[in-house]
Design a protein around this motif. Structure first.
Motif, PDB file in Angstrom:
ATOM      1  N   TYR A 118       0.828  -1.209   0.000  1.00 48.21           N
ATOM      2  CA  TYR A 118       0.000   0.000   0.000  1.00 48.21           C
ATOM      3  C   TYR A 118       0.867   1.266   0.000  1.00 48.21           C
ATOM      4  O   TYR A 118       1.312   1.710  -1.047  1.00 48.21           O
ATOM      5  CB  TYR A 118      -0.956  -0.034   1.205  1.00 48.21           C
ATOM      6  N   ASP A 119       1.143   1.837   1.166  1.00 49.07           N
ATOM      7  CA  ASP A 119       1.880   3.102   1.244  1.00 49.07           C
ATOM      8  C   ASP A 119       3.195   3.081   0.474  1.00 49.07           C
ATOM      9  O   ASP A 119       3.569   4.057  -0.180  1.00 49.07           O
ATOM     10  CB  ASP A 119       2.191   3.447   2.707  1.00 49.07           C
ATOM     11  N   ALA A 120       3.909   1.967   0.588  1.00 42.99           N
ATOM     12  CA  ALA A 120       5.245   1.878  -0.002  1.00 42.99           C
ATOM     13  C   ALA A 120       5.254   2.157  -1.499  1.00 42.99           C
ATOM     14  O   ALA A 120       6.248   2.670  -2.036  1.00 42.99           O
ATOM     15  CB  ALA A 120       5.833   0.493   0.271  1.00 42.99           C
ATOM     16  N   LYS A 121       4.170   1.857  -2.175  1.00 44.17           N
ATOM     17  CA  LYS A 121       4.127   2.035  -3.625  1.00 44.17           C
ATOM     18  C   LYS A 121       4.146   3.504  -4.033  1.00 44.17           C
ATOM     19  O   LYS A 121       4.469   3.827  -5.176  1.00 44.17           O
ATOM     20  CB  LYS A 121       2.892   1.331  -4.190  1.00 44.17           C
ATOM     21  N   ALA A 122       3.802   4.403  -3.116  1.00 42.07           N
ATOM     22  CA  ALA A 122       3.797   5.841  -3.420  1.00 42.07           C
ATOM     23  C   ALA A 122       5.084   6.525  -2.982  1.00 42.07           C
ATOM     24  O   ALA A 122       5.281   7.712  -3.269  1.00 42.07           O
ATOM     25  CB  ALA A 122       2.603   6.509  -2.738  1.00 42.07           C
ATOM     26  N   TRP A 123       5.975   5.799  -2.309  1.00 37.38           N
ATOM     27  CA  TRP A 123       7.183   6.410  -1.746  1.00 37.38           C
ATOM     28  C   TRP A 123       8.110   6.991  -2.800  1.00 37.38           C
ATOM     29  O   TRP A 123       8.591   8.126  -2.668  1.00 37.38           O
ATOM     30  CB  TRP A 123       7.941   5.404  -0.882  1.00 37.38           C
ATOM     31  N   ASP A 124       8.411   6.239  -3.845  1.00 38.00           N
ATOM     32  CA  ASP A 124       9.378   6.713  -4.843  1.00 38.00           C
ATOM     33  C   ASP A 124       8.905   8.002  -5.512  1.00 38.00           C
ATOM     34  O   ASP A 124       9.721   8.883  -5.824  1.00 38.00           O
ATOM     35  CB  ASP A 124       9.623   5.634  -5.903  1.00 38.00           C
ATOM     36  N   MET A 125       7.614   8.133  -5.720  1.00 40.58           N
ATOM     37  CA  MET A 125       7.060   9.355  -6.308  1.00 40.58           C
ATOM     38  C   MET A 125       7.362  10.560  -5.412  1.00 40.58           C
ATOM     39  O   MET A 125       7.767  11.623  -5.886  1.00 40.58           O
ATOM     40  CB  MET A 125       5.551   9.181  -6.496  1.00 40.58           C
ATOM     41  N   PHE A 126       7.197  10.379  -4.120  1.00 37.53           N
ATOM     42  CA  PHE A 126       7.495  11.438  -3.152  1.00 37.53           C
ATOM     43  C   PHE A 126       8.994  11.717  -3.065  1.00 37.53           C
ATOM     44  O   PHE A 126       9.438  12.865  -3.110  1.00 37.53           O
ATOM     45  CB  PHE A 126       6.963  11.027  -1.778  1.00 37.53           C
ATOM     46  N   ASP A 127       9.779  10.651  -2.973  1.00 34.10           N
ATOM     47  CA  ASP A 127      11.221  10.786  -2.787  1.00 34.10           C
ATOM     48  C   ASP A 127      11.882  11.473  -3.979  1.00 34.10           C
ATOM     49  O   ASP A 127      12.776  12.306  -3.827  1.00 34.10           O
ATOM     50  CB  ASP A 127      11.833   9.405  -2.557  1.00 34.10           C
ATOM     51  N   LYS A 128      11.414  11.139  -5.188  1.00 33.95           N
ATOM     52  CA  LYS A 128      12.033  11.678  -6.401  1.00 33.95           C
ATOM     53  C   LYS A 128      11.479  13.031  -6.818  1.00 33.95           C
ATOM     54  O   LYS A 128      12.202  13.861  -7.376  1.00 33.95           O
ATOM     55  CB  LYS A 128      11.858  10.685  -7.549  1.00 33.95           C
ATOM     56  N   HIS A 129      10.199  13.262  -6.570  1.00 33.39           N
ATOM     57  CA  HIS A 129       9.555  14.446  -7.146  1.00 33.39           C
ATOM     58  C   HIS A 129       8.997  15.422  -6.125  1.00 33.39           C
ATOM     59  O   HIS A 129       8.600  16.534  -6.510  1.00 33.39           O
ATOM     60  CB  HIS A 129       8.426  14.009  -8.079  1.00 33.39           C
ATOM     61  N   GLY A 130       8.954  15.051  -4.855  1.00 37.55           N
ATOM     62  CA  GLY A 130       8.389  15.951  -3.855  1.00 37.55           C
ATOM     63  C   GLY A 130       9.213  17.214  -3.686  1.00 37.55           C
ATOM     64  O   GLY A 130      10.441  17.163  -3.598  1.00 37.55           O
TER      65      GLY A 130
END
Length: 303
Positions: free
Chosen positions: A251-263
């Motif tokens: 669940y949550d983990a799948k959205a992490w890379d989007m945040f880490d790379k683009h936040g």
């Protein structure tokens, strides 16, 4: 695997004619001076951003939204449909325990319960009922009918449509803003959209980004958020070794890379819960003794 995402920019939790800021004031007033039994949200810095560590809250993030619904219910028993993956049932169980209420969880029948479902058997105030179904809306219908017949409080799937749930999450946003200010962007996984809609109200000037991980997204469910689809089945877990905190691999983990790379600077990642908590509860349960299998047409658990 790809989920369909609506083009609608409507947030169905914003009262008609209100702006996001006006809706924030509306829900803040609705929350009023309700006193929670739980601690404040935990925020941790990450680079020039922030992480909401809701995994450290009793019951995870859903506890901030579900508490008042449960606390103010005039029923002794709560009814909810527990999918194979999701933290809402655990949050409901934990809050119900604090308010001396019982829970009845309806679950889709299967040869083997999932970890999230099996972990609920660790609670002594919860009862599980299994029904073989073709689609979750059918089980929601059965659960609602059972609640009506048995003088119980039916809680909608995803806690959607409950104004005090939105008010609780907006109040959570207000508490976070007092700690670190208003975030510039919001990043999170999305299922029913209850959370991402509330976060946009709680932080009306933040841009919201989400990843749909569980289902198709319908009109009104995500507001103005920019939501993309995951490319893998809901129950499929990803490797979380690169994520610097306990999270949920499916669940949550799948959205992490989007945040880490683009936040951007000042953005916030919403970690709803963690697999570790579920695993701890599951360790107290002998899953081999759980009979979760049912035949088509067997509705004995609805009695």
């Amino acid at each position: 695997m790809k989920f369909n995402i609506t083009d609608s920019r409507v947030n169905k939790d914003i009262p008609f004619g209100m702006s996001r800021e006006e809706a924030r004031q509306y829900y803040t007033k609705l929350w009023g001076d309700f006193e929670t039994k739980f601690s404040n949200p935990v925020i941790e810095p990450y680079k020039d951003k922030f992480i909401l560590r809701a995994d450290k809250a009793p019951g995870g993030l859903k506890a901030f939204g579900a508490e008042r619904v449960i606390a103010e219910s005039d029923k002794d028993t709560l009814v909810y449909v527990a999918p194979r993956q999701g933290h809402a049932p655990d949050a409901i169980a934990m809050i119900a325990k604090a308010y001396n209420k019982k829970c009845v969880f309806f679950m889709p029948a299967s040869k083997m319960v999932s970890d999230h479902q099996g972990a609920l058997f660790s609670y002594d105030h919860c009862q599980m009922r299994f029904v073989k179904i073709a689609a979750m809306p059918v089980l929601n219908k059965y659960a609602k009918e059972w609640a009506n017949k048995n003088n119980a409080h039916f809680i909608p799937f995803g806690l959607t449509g409950e104004p005090t749930v939105t008010a609780g999450l907006v109040n959570m946003c207000n508490m976070i803003s007092q700690q670190v200010g208003h975030p510039s962007e919001i990043y999170c996984a999305v299922s029913t959209g209850t959370m991402i809609r509330a976060l946009q109200i709680g932080w009306p000037h933040a841009k919201a980004f989400g990843l749909a991980v569980a289902r198709n997204i319908k009109d009104g469910e995500i507001g103005e958020a920019d939501v993309k689809s995951a490319t893998m089945p809901f129950l499929k877990k990803i490797n979380t070794k690169h994520i610097p905190f306990p999270t949920t691999a499916a669940y949550d983990a799948k959205a992490w890379d989007m945040f880490d790379k683009h936040g951007s600077a000042g953005s916030i990642f919403i970690n709803v819960g963690s697999d570790e908590h579920i695993t701890r509860n599951l360790s107290q349960v002998d899953v081999s003794k759980i009979n979760s299998n049912r035949k088509w047409g067997d509705l004995n658990d609805l009695k």
